[in-house]
Design a protein around this motif. Structure first.
Motif, PDB file in Angstrom:
ATOM      1  N   ALA A  27       1.310  52.634 -10.268  1.00  0.00           N
ATOM      2  CA  ALA A  27       1.290  51.406 -11.368  1.00  0.00           C
ATOM      3  C   ALA A  27       2.251  50.403 -10.542  1.00  0.00           C
ATOM      4  N   VAL A  28       1.970  49.473 -10.262  1.00  0.00           N
ATOM      5  CA  VAL A  28       2.897  48.124  -9.746  1.00  0.00           C
ATOM      6  C   VAL A  28       2.875  46.924 -10.641  1.00  0.00           C
ATOM      7  N   LEU A  29       4.013  46.699 -11.240  1.00  0.00           N
ATOM      8  CA  LEU A  29       4.054  45.438 -12.105  1.00  0.00           C
ATOM      9  C   LEU A  29       4.908  44.450 -11.093  1.00  0.00           C
ATOM     10  N   ILE A  30       4.220  43.069 -10.828  1.00  0.00           N
ATOM     11  CA  ILE A  30       4.649  42.124 -10.048  1.00  0.00           C
ATOM     12  C   ILE A  30       5.089  41.083 -10.761  1.00  0.00           C
ATOM     13  N   GLY A  31       6.160  40.085 -10.240  1.00  0.00           N
ATOM     14  CA  GLY A  31       6.325  38.885 -10.934  1.00  0.00           C
ATOM     15  C   GLY A  31       5.641  37.562 -10.323  1.00  0.00           C
ATOM     16  N   GLU A  32       6.168  36.380 -10.756  1.00  0.00           N
ATOM     17  CA  GLU A  32       5.541  35.186 -10.162  1.00  0.00           C
ATOM     18  C   GLU A  32       5.460  34.869  -8.635  1.00  0.00           C
ATOM     19  N   ASP A  33       6.661  35.568  -8.055  1.00  0.00           N
ATOM     20  CA  ASP A  33       6.667  35.426  -6.651  1.00  0.00           C
ATOM     21  C   ASP A  33       6.012  36.446  -6.033  1.00  0.00           C
ATOM     22  N   SER A  39       7.724  50.095 -10.858  1.00  0.00           N
ATOM     23  CA  SER A  39       6.414  50.803 -10.576  1.00  0.00           C
ATOM     24  C   SER A  39       6.455  52.243 -10.904  1.00  0.00           C
ATOM     25  N   GLY A  40       5.562  53.158 -10.964  1.00  0.00           N
ATOM     26  CA  GLY A  40       5.560  54.350 -11.618  1.00  0.00           C
ATOM     27  C   GLY A  40       4.380  55.010 -10.801  1.00  0.00           C
ATOM     28  N   SER A  41       4.566  56.307 -10.802  1.00  0.00           N
ATOM     29  CA  SER A  41       3.380  56.964  -9.987  1.00  0.00           C
ATOM     30  C   SER A  41       3.352  58.556 -10.553  1.00  0.00           C
ATOM     31  N   HIS A  42       2.313  58.935 -10.231  1.00  0.00           N
ATOM     32  CA  HIS A  42       1.670  60.115 -10.835  1.00  0.00           C
ATOM     33  C   HIS A  42       1.130  61.169  -9.587  1.00  0.00           C
ATOM     34  N   ASP A  43       1.519  62.042  -9.256  1.00  0.00           N
ATOM     35  CA  ASP A  43       0.710  62.990  -8.101  1.00  0.00           C
ATOM     36  C   ASP A  43      -0.295  63.783  -8.774  1.00  0.00           C
ATOM     37  N   TRP A  44      -1.403  63.790  -7.950  1.00  0.00           N
ATOM     38  CA  TRP A  44      -2.351  64.488  -8.260  1.00  0.00           C
ATOM     39  C   TRP A  44      -3.423  65.062  -7.216  1.00  0.00           C
ATOM     40  N   LEU A  64      -3.197  58.198 -15.369  1.00  0.00           N
ATOM     41  CA  LEU A  64      -3.133  56.916 -15.627  1.00  0.00           C
ATOM     42  C   LEU A  64      -2.031  56.700 -16.658  1.00  0.00           C
ATOM     43  N   GLN A  65      -1.880  57.412 -17.772  1.00  0.00           N
ATOM     44  CA  GLN A  65      -1.048  57.279 -18.709  1.00  0.00           C
ATOM     45  C   GLN A  65       0.499  57.627 -18.193  1.00  0.00           C
ATOM     46  N   ASP A  66       0.445  58.525 -17.315  1.00  0.00           N
ATOM     47  CA  ASP A  66       1.661  58.966 -16.730  1.00  0.00           C
ATOM     48  C   ASP A  66       2.548  57.890 -15.918  1.00  0.00           C
ATOM     49  N   SER A  67       1.637  57.290 -15.132  1.00  0.00           N
ATOM     50  CA  SER A  67       1.940  56.317 -14.136  1.00  0.00           C
ATOM     51  C   SER A  67       2.243  55.180 -14.640  1.00  0.00           C
ATOM     52  N   TYR A  68       1.649  54.717 -15.772  1.00  0.00           N
ATOM     53  CA  TYR A  68       1.861  53.588 -16.297  1.00  0.00           C
ATOM     54  C   TYR A  68       3.142  53.879 -17.476  1.00  0.00           C
ATOM     55  N   SER A  69       3.581  55.092 -17.909  1.00  0.00           N
ATOM     56  CA  SER A  69       4.664  55.374 -18.700  1.00  0.00           C
ATOM     57  C   SER A  69       5.833  55.142 -17.715  1.00  0.00           C
ATOM     58  N   GLU A  74      10.898  52.232 -16.070  1.00  0.00           N
ATOM     59  CA  GLU A  74      11.716  51.630 -15.109  1.00  0.00           C
ATOM     60  C   GLU A  74      12.180  50.238 -15.719  1.00  0.00           C
ATOM     61  N   VAL A  75      11.050  49.359 -16.395  1.00  0.00           N
ATOM     62  CA  VAL A  75      11.031  48.356 -17.023  1.00  0.00           C
ATOM     63  C   VAL A  75      12.464  48.281 -17.921  1.00  0.00           C
ATOM     64  N   LYS A  76      12.403  49.277 -18.719  1.00  0.00           N
ATOM     65  CA  LYS A  76      13.490  49.403 -19.826  1.00  0.00           C
ATOM     66  C   LYS A  76      14.654  49.690 -19.085  1.00  0.00           C
ATOM     67  N   GLN A  77      14.811  50.444 -18.204  1.00  0.00           N
ATOM     68  CA  GLN A  77      16.008  50.814 -17.728  1.00  0.00           C
ATOM     69  C   GLN A  77      16.668  49.580 -16.743  1.00  0.00           C
ATOM     70  N   GLN A  78      15.669  48.820 -16.146  1.00  0.00           N
ATOM     71  CA  GLN A  78      16.200  47.893 -15.006  1.00  0.00           C
ATOM     72  C   GLN A  78      16.651  46.727 -16.035  1.00  0.00           C
ATOM     73  N   TYR A  79      15.637  46.286 -16.945  1.00  0.00           N
ATOM     74  CA  TYR A  79      15.730  44.868 -17.583  1.00  0.00           C
ATOM     75  C   TYR A  79      16.008  45.092 -19.146  1.00  0.00           C
ATOM     76  N   GLY A  80      15.907  46.143 -19.656  1.00  0.00           N
ATOM     77  CA  GLY A  80      16.534  46.224 -21.123  1.00  0.00           C
ATOM     78  C   GLY A  80      15.519  45.680 -21.895  1.00  0.00           C
ATOM     79  N   VAL A  81      14.284  45.641 -21.557  1.00  0.00           N
ATOM     80  CA  VAL A  81      13.196  45.064 -22.637  1.00  0.00           C
ATOM     81  C   VAL A  81      11.966  46.086 -22.318  1.00  0.00           C
ATOM     82  N   SER A  82      11.235  46.247 -23.607  1.00  0.00           N
ATOM     83  CA  SER A  82       9.923  46.874 -23.301  1.00  0.00           C
ATOM     84  C   SER A  82       8.782  46.002 -23.162  1.00  0.00           C
TER      85      SER A  82
END
Length: 532
Positions: A27-33, A39-44, A64-69, A74-82
């Protein structure tokens, strides 16, 4: 900058891409740029059950749920928001295969992945019927093989889709596919960007005697092109994706695409005369054509870009899996000797050593056929290493031959395009794990194809980033703006990359290896026949 990203996350000015690869869900979250924010990943791994390569539905949703979670953590850790909303979401996955459901939405038989070479009879029959290449991996080949085999479930089919289409359906309620993904299910009419109506009719006529209660057009997903806005995340879908319940419904989803299409997007290879090669568990080259090929080739697939342009695809089922197994063996040896080598360092050391080997690998021969290989017509495979008493058996040559053979089947397919069909290709963009060690996989690919190979700084982002870009395109495109223009002007305008030209000595060495490779296929056949 961090505050800007935080605001973008809270205001939903982002795009999320999730791709189901063969060995990893990312899972990769991107910004406007368009740069990754988190990101988050799950091996299978796929399982071989009752003669079928498959993944369970439980593993699909767990992954799917693990990679999203992990991405939201990482969003919470890096930017302090859910993460409660995003601007748009896209899903992609391994193309082809067989997922069929009854009228209650229940899976009728275990998911048959692209890796299964069990449809030779159907593949040949449909290729002849349509005068169009229908590889064994394609969904329509799997369906027709099930009909030919008189499998009991066929009469109960209400809907057939792919892995990406399945996820999209469960999260939105819409049975749709992007045209690139759909082109790996059934041939596409390039004028209408939907299934070829004449071939649909031919198929229905061919199966009429079977007395099935459905027609093909009744069970296939609707076809959409890049930028089409049709689906939104339902409440039920939001809970399936985010088990914490924080993600809000109503987020638009772009058409689901296959890993071939997202690879093209992630390398800016969607315009004519461009191409890319994705090399990991499997390896495939995608060349956007200027014209139709002169005839049907069993070794070449014809698919489309996410915009609907014709693409020639040379696909090899086997690439780095056997090579990874050998690296794992060296890792075991290092540990037995009391050395705790970092895995990336181990790969880097061995790969770079390969560059010191003889141009033709010193007479060594290997086949990394963990599974069947349609380009060389194998339904099963046996990983194999062979040498003669006169071979130059060094570690450098040993690693080099395994890197070479990872591209052997691909080379045979590309020879058809570049040598027989005289397809014009100025360079090819490489991405995937094969290129992770700087310069090594890139130079070997250049030698194999005799074409300059470019690896971009963004190559490591892969297909998850590619489907995030497609979600962003749907969200932000201007009126009349094509996908090609959007990528060139807004995503890749300032992206750097390195290009390596093929070295004549290495090209000659690879050609010498290929003579050994084609001549030795009888050895591989003997291994399949005698090693059960």
């Amino acid at each position: 900058m961090s505050m800007d990203i935080r605001n973008a996350i809270q205001q939903g000015r982002t795009a999320l891409g999730i791709e189901f690869g063969s060995t990893r869900i990312k899972a990769v979250l991107i910004g406007e740029d368009h740069a990754p924010i988190a990101s988050g990943s799950h091996d299978w791994e796929n399982s071989y059950v009752n003669g079928v390569w498959t993944y369970s539905l439980e593993d699909i949703w767990k992954g799917l749920q693990d990679s999203y979670s992990k991405m939201t953590d990482e969003v919470k850790q890096q930017y302090g928001v859910s993460l409660q909303t995003v601007g748009a979401i896209g899903f992609s996955g391994m193309m082809h295969g067989y997922m069929v459901f009854d009228k209650d939405g229940e899976l009728l038989v275990p998911f048959r992945t692209w890796r299964n070479n069990m449809t030779e009879q159907a593949s040949k029959a449909l290729t002849g019927l349509f005068n169009y290449p229908i590889p064994q991996r394609w969904s329509i080949a799997h369906l027709y093989q099930a009909i030919l085999g008189q499998e009991a479930h066929v009469a109960e089919i209400d809907f057939q889709t792919t892995l990406a289409g399945y996820i999209h359906w469960k999260l939105t309620g819409h049975k749709v596919l992007g045209v690139g993904e759909a082109s790996g299910m059934f041939p596409i009419d390039l004028n209408s960007n939907t299934y070829n109506a004449g071939m649909v009719r031919q198929f229905n006529e061919r199966i009429a005697s079977s007395g099935l209660p459905w027609r093909l057009e009744d069970i296939l997903p609707e076809v959409l092109t890049a930028g089409d806005r049709r689906s939104v995340l339902t409440e039920e879908g939001a809970r399936l994706l985010d088990v914490t319940g924080e993600l809000q419904a109503g987020i638009p989803l772009c058409p689901p695409e296959g890993d071939a299409g997202t690879g093209m997007v992630a390398t800016n290879s969607v315009a004519r005369r461009t191409g890319n090669v994705s090399a990991g568990t499997s390896v495939f080259a995608m060349i956007v054509l200027e014209r139709e090929l002169s005839r049907v080739y069993d070794e070449i697939d014809l698919v489309t870009t996410p915009s609907g342009h014709l693409v020639a695809m040379a696909h090899s089922n086997n690439c780095s899996s056997d090579l990874n197994a050998w690296v794992g063996l060296f890792d075991e040896f290092a540990k037995a000797m009391g050395m705790n080598a970092d895995r990336n360092q181990l790969y880097g050391t061995l790969y770079n050593l390969a560059l010191q080997g003889d141009p033709d690998c010193g007479g060594l021969l290997a086949y990394g056929y963990l599974s069947g290989e349609h380009i060389t017509h194998f339904e099963e495979g046996r990983p194999l290493f062979v040498r003669s008493s006169g071979s130059n058996f060094t570690l450098a040559n040993f690693i080099r031959v395994h890197l070479f053979t990872a591209l052997g089947a691909l080379k045979l397919g590309m020879n058809i395009l570049l040598k027989q069909e005289q397809v014009q290709l100025e360079e090819i963009v490489g991405h995937g794990g094969f290129f992770k060690t700087e310069g090594v996989g890139q130079s070997i690919m250049a030698a194999a194809l005799n074409v300059p190979v470019t690896v971009m700084e963004t190559a490591g982002e892969g297909g998850a980033w590619g489907i995030a870009l497609l979600a962003s395109y749907m969200l932000r495109k201007s009126e009349g703006e094509t996908l090609e223009d959007y990528l060139s002007r807004k995503v890749f305008a300032d992206k750097a990359g390195t290009t390596l030209a093929p070295q004549p000595q290495s090209v000659e060495g690879f050609e010498a290896f290929m003579q050994r490779y084609t001549g030795g296929l009888a050895i591989e056949r003997a291994a399949v026949a005698n090693l059960k």
